[in-house]
Design a protein around this motif. Structure first.
Motif, short mmCIF file in Angstrom:
data_model
loop_
_atom_site.label_atom_id
_atom_site.label_comp_id
_atom_site.label_asym_id
_atom_site.label_seq_id
_atom_site.Cartn_x
_atom_site.Cartn_y
_atom_site.Cartn_z
N UNK A 1 0.83 -1.21 0.00
CA UNK A 1 0.00 0.00 0.00
C UNK A 1 0.86 1.25 0.00
N UNK A 2 1.93 1.24 0.80
CA UNK A 2 2.79 2.42 0.85
C UNK A 2 3.47 2.64 -0.50
N UNK A 3 3.93 1.51 -1.10
CA UNK A 3 4.57 1.63 -2.41
C UNK A 3 3.59 2.23 -3.41
N UNK A 4 2.34 1.76 -3.36
CA UNK A 4 1.35 2.26 -4.32
C UNK A 4 1.13 3.75 -4.10
N UNK A 5 1.01 4.16 -2.84
CA UNK A 5 0.78 5.58 -2.54
C UNK A 5 1.98 6.42 -3.00
#
Lengths: 318, 485
Positions: free
Chosen positions: B149-153
């Protein structure tokens, strides 16, 4: 120096430990990205050393994997310029020289190109502005021409030169050395000088000039014309104008009659390409004295073709 | 070489990592003003190249165009040629003095509101809040492990950063060519390499400086904050924490428990939370403070909530500070603005502007520059007259074809002809047809009788033949052979 590091109260940062007249220096840490920038420059330098000439060796520097060199770049740029100029040069080559003035852009390009060639090949005698050298080389900027000042004639003169003994098409003529060879004695020469100077209205008619008139008619008029109008077929200068290649005072004219110079010019047809010669003609034409091509079919000036004026010669030979 | 001090002083790190700045959203008059400035500056930046301005068939119809290829600068009805660069220099001087004026009057207002670094940083910080949420969520995410999720954000955020950066670079090149044509060429791969290169460089710098460097640019890279400190004085506005009113700090609870023991500052840290450069204004004036006044908005908000007067943090001059500490009323703002230094700056600034406007109104759009050919200086013609050659540069700075006459005065018996003309038809003037918005280079031959001074000054003049008769003239020499020749 005594180490006087201490913590600065206002900032909480350590001082460097030295002090000048009460001024101390904070040991503020460098931002870390600055360090990364420094590493980046090292990486850049390594890449540069690999790609470009870098280490000096005995004979030359290391070549670098790109194979770049300033000389190679220069060659590339010269090639590019040659390619860029090619269409213009081809157009100039394809245009009959008499038609150049009707195409202002081509004419301008030819004048520019001719100017560049002039500065390499012609300035040694004719001077950087084409004004010649007094008593040595003709002025190309005035309106007086020995062999003719229209484009085609100038082109022919440049291509074939003047008085080149090894070349059949060259402009050729020879004024006899009247004094040196004993054809006229000094008194006769002085009379002829008087007459010539009346032609250009530098002297009033006198007994001497009257005697000189007869001498002139017998010896000079065949080339210079009875009124001193000159003869372009043989490159005989006009004697009744204000322009004197070798000087118009008594002593100079007498010297010329005694021992003429019969100046020479190299022929450029075998050294320069035809387009360059054409451009040189355009440049010389543009210096201020360019003449219109003779309207009638030229009997005096030959009509040289573009490439080689060889075999066209009907120019005056002695 | 261990020094005994090492035992007592913690050895400082040579390098400091950047501390993350996660400014909190705030609303208030200054924030709204910042919105307005951002809107106006970005609209000007992105929109200006698309304004059209009809100049007729011979000139581009872009209102603002720096036409480097053709050496022209267009700004609405003003067209500037390279030799008129002093107008640009004048504008730059006005910009410089304008900055002095603003700085001496309202301190670092440029830094706080109008500087591109500030505007774009502000824009990127809004993107942060949009993608990652409020300050606390941003801090949590920054400290969180690298989950999917962090990577996507992060990827989404970087993509938006890059998009903004790309449009920033893309807008820049529109000032240097016809914007619609360049846009078409750019997307069809036909634009000049320098266009793509410029966009790439500006995309990279905007991405790095706006997305990541942010306040580091102001603190470490920009010379301007340091120069400005030399221009400010005790009458310049600064964002000031009124420590005499705020200290000692204490929460409302403590203040209730011990009335009178604490100042107005409730130590809520809101001023720190909203600061886009991550400083604590309560530590006093500092290089990191760009005077954006968001901490004023934040503090006023808190003061209102706790029922205390606004302005614990406020725009103040050093004189105000002294006055307030002494219990006097601060001077009204307009009085602080109108002090001699600002008035002098304003006088100089408007004098330059007025002088430029005046000279713009007076300039003729036909210009003549004459050069005397020096090799040879003179030519003797076969009829005895003397000819001198001149190179004329006639600038037609109007965007229409023109006819002009070149004439001479002060040279008796002069005849003129150009390289395309002939002496046989020479008169005392020649006519030239000038292409619109161009320089015409002409070789002019001038012949005059041989009798006369060896060196003689005369005038060559160009005059319009089509409506506007104004023109230009040049005094130049005519040379003759020396007497003894």
């Amino acid at each position: 120096m005594v180490d006087q590091k201490r913590i600065d109260e206002a900032t909480g940062t350590s001082t460097v430990g030295h002090e000048w007249d009460g001024i101390e220096e904070l040991n503020t840490p460098l931002p870390r990205w600055w360090l990364w920038t420094f590493y980046l420059t090292i990486v850049w330098a390594i890449g540069y050393v690999i790609l470009y000439p870098a280490w000096p060796m005995i004979h030359s520097a290391t070549k670098g994997v790109l194979g770049w060199s300033s000389r190679g770049q220069l060659e590339q740029e010269l090639d590019a310029q040659t390619a860029r100029r090619a269409p213009t040069l081809n157009a100039i080559a394809a245009t009959p020289i008499a038609d150049l003035p009707t195409k202002p852009q081509l004419m301008q390009a030819a004048v520019q190109g001719g100017g560049a060639a002039f500065r390499v090949h012609c300035v040694q005698c004719h001077g950087s502005g084409g004004a010649g050298v007094k008593k040595l080389y003709p002025n190309l900027t005035d309106d007086d021409w020995l062999w003719g000042g229209d484009l085609a004639t100038v082109q022919y003169t440049i291509a074939n030169g003047i008085r080149n003994p090894d070349h059949a098409e060259t402009r050729m003529s020879q004024m006899p050395a009247f004094g040196h060879d004993g054809i006229l004695n000094p008194a006769q020469i002085a009379d002829a000088v008087s007459f010539v100077r009346t032609l250009s209205k530098q002297e009033k008619p006198s007994a001497s000039s009257a005697r000189g008139g007869a001498i002139f008619a017998a010896n000079c008029a065949v080339c210079h014309g009875p009124n001193g109008d000159g003869g372009r077929t043989v490159g005989a200068p006009k004697l009744n104008d204000a322009i004197w290649l070798y000087g118009g005072d008594r002593d100079s004219i007498a010297a010329t009659i005694t021992q003429p110079r019969n100046g020479v010019m190299p022929r450029w047809g075998n050294r320069l390409d035809p387009v360059t010669i054409k451009m040189l003609a355009a440049y010389v034409y543009s210096l201020g004295g360019g003449e219109k091509a003779p309207v009638l079919a030229a009997t005096s000036a030959p009509a040289p073709t573009e490439a080689q004026p060889e075999g066209q010669g009907s120019n005056g030979k002695p | 070489m261990a020094s005994p001090d090492d035992l007592t002083l913690a050895s400082p790190s040579l390098y400091a990592a950047r501390k993350g700045v996660y400014p909190k959203r705030i609303d208030g008059p200054f924030r709204r003003f910042k919105w307005l400035v951002m809107l106006v500056t970005l609209a000007i930046y992105y929109g200006t190249p698309w304004i059209r301005w009809d100049r007729g068939p011979y000139a581009p119809d872009q209102a603002v165009l720096v036409d480097l290829a053709h050496r022209r600068f267009y700004m609405f009805q003003i067209e500037i040629w390279p030799h008129e660069f002093y107008y640009v220099a004048g504008l730059l001087i006005m910009a410089g003095i304008g900055l002095f004026l603003v700085t001496s009057a309202v301190g670092r207002a440029w830094c706080g509101y109008a500087c591109p670094q500030t505007v774009w940083t502000d824009l990127f910080q809004h993107v942060d809040r949009l993608i990652d949420g409020e300050r606390n969520a941003q801090i949590r995410l920054a400290n969180a492990p690298w989950t999917l999720g962090k990577v996507a954000r992060r990827a989404l955020k970087v993509a938006i950063y890059l998009t903004i950066a790309f449009w920033t670079g893309g807008a820049w090149i529109m000032y240097f060519a016809d914007a619609p044509t360049l846009t078409h060429d750019f997307w069809t791969g036909q634009a000049a390499p320098v266009a793509y290169g410029t966009v790439a460089v500006l995309t990279a710098t905007t991405f790095v400086l706006g997305g990541f460097m942010r306040e580091q640019v102001c603190i470490y890279m920009c010379p301007w904050p340091r120069i400005q400190t030399a221009m400010m004085d005790e009458k310049s506005l600064m964002v000031t924490y009124k420590d005499w009113r705020g200290e000692p700090r204490g929460s409302t609870k403590k203040a209730l428990a011990q009335p009178g023991a604490f100042g107005d500052c409730v130590d809520c840290n809101q001023c720190v939370a909203v600061c886009p450069t991550g400083i604590d204004i309560r530590e006093g004036p500092q290089i990191g403070c760009i005077t954006c006044a968001l901490c004023i908005d934040a503090c006023d908000h808190v003061m209102q909530q706790v029922g205390r007067p606004r302005g614990l943090i406020d725009y103040c001059t050093l004189e105000d500070v002294a006055a307030e500490k002494a219990g006097e009323a601060p001077r009204p703002v307009w009085k602080t603005l109108l002090h001699p230094r600002t008035l002098i700056y304003f006088g100089v600034w408007s004098a330059i502007g007025a002088a430029m406007l005046f000279s713009l109104g007076q300039r003729t759009r036909l210009d003549l520059a004459v050069q005397h050919e020096r090799s040879p200086l003179y030519v003797q013609l076969s009829d005895g007259t003397i000819r001198n050659n001149y190179t004329l540069k006639v600038r037609n700075m109007e965007t229409r074809p023109r006819r002009v006459a070149i004439g001479v005065s002060g040279l008796a018996g002069a005849e003129l002809w150009t390289e395309t003309g002939r002496r046989e038809t020479a008169t005392r003037r020649v006519e030239l047809a000038l292409a619109p918005d161009s320089v015409t280079r002409v070789r002019l031959f001038v012949a005059a009788p041989t009798t006369g001074p060896e060196r003689q000054d005369f005038t060559i003049a160009a005059r319009g033949l089509d409506g506007d008769p104004r023109g230009d003239s040049d005094i130049i020499q005519f040379d003759r052979p020396e007497e003894d020749e």
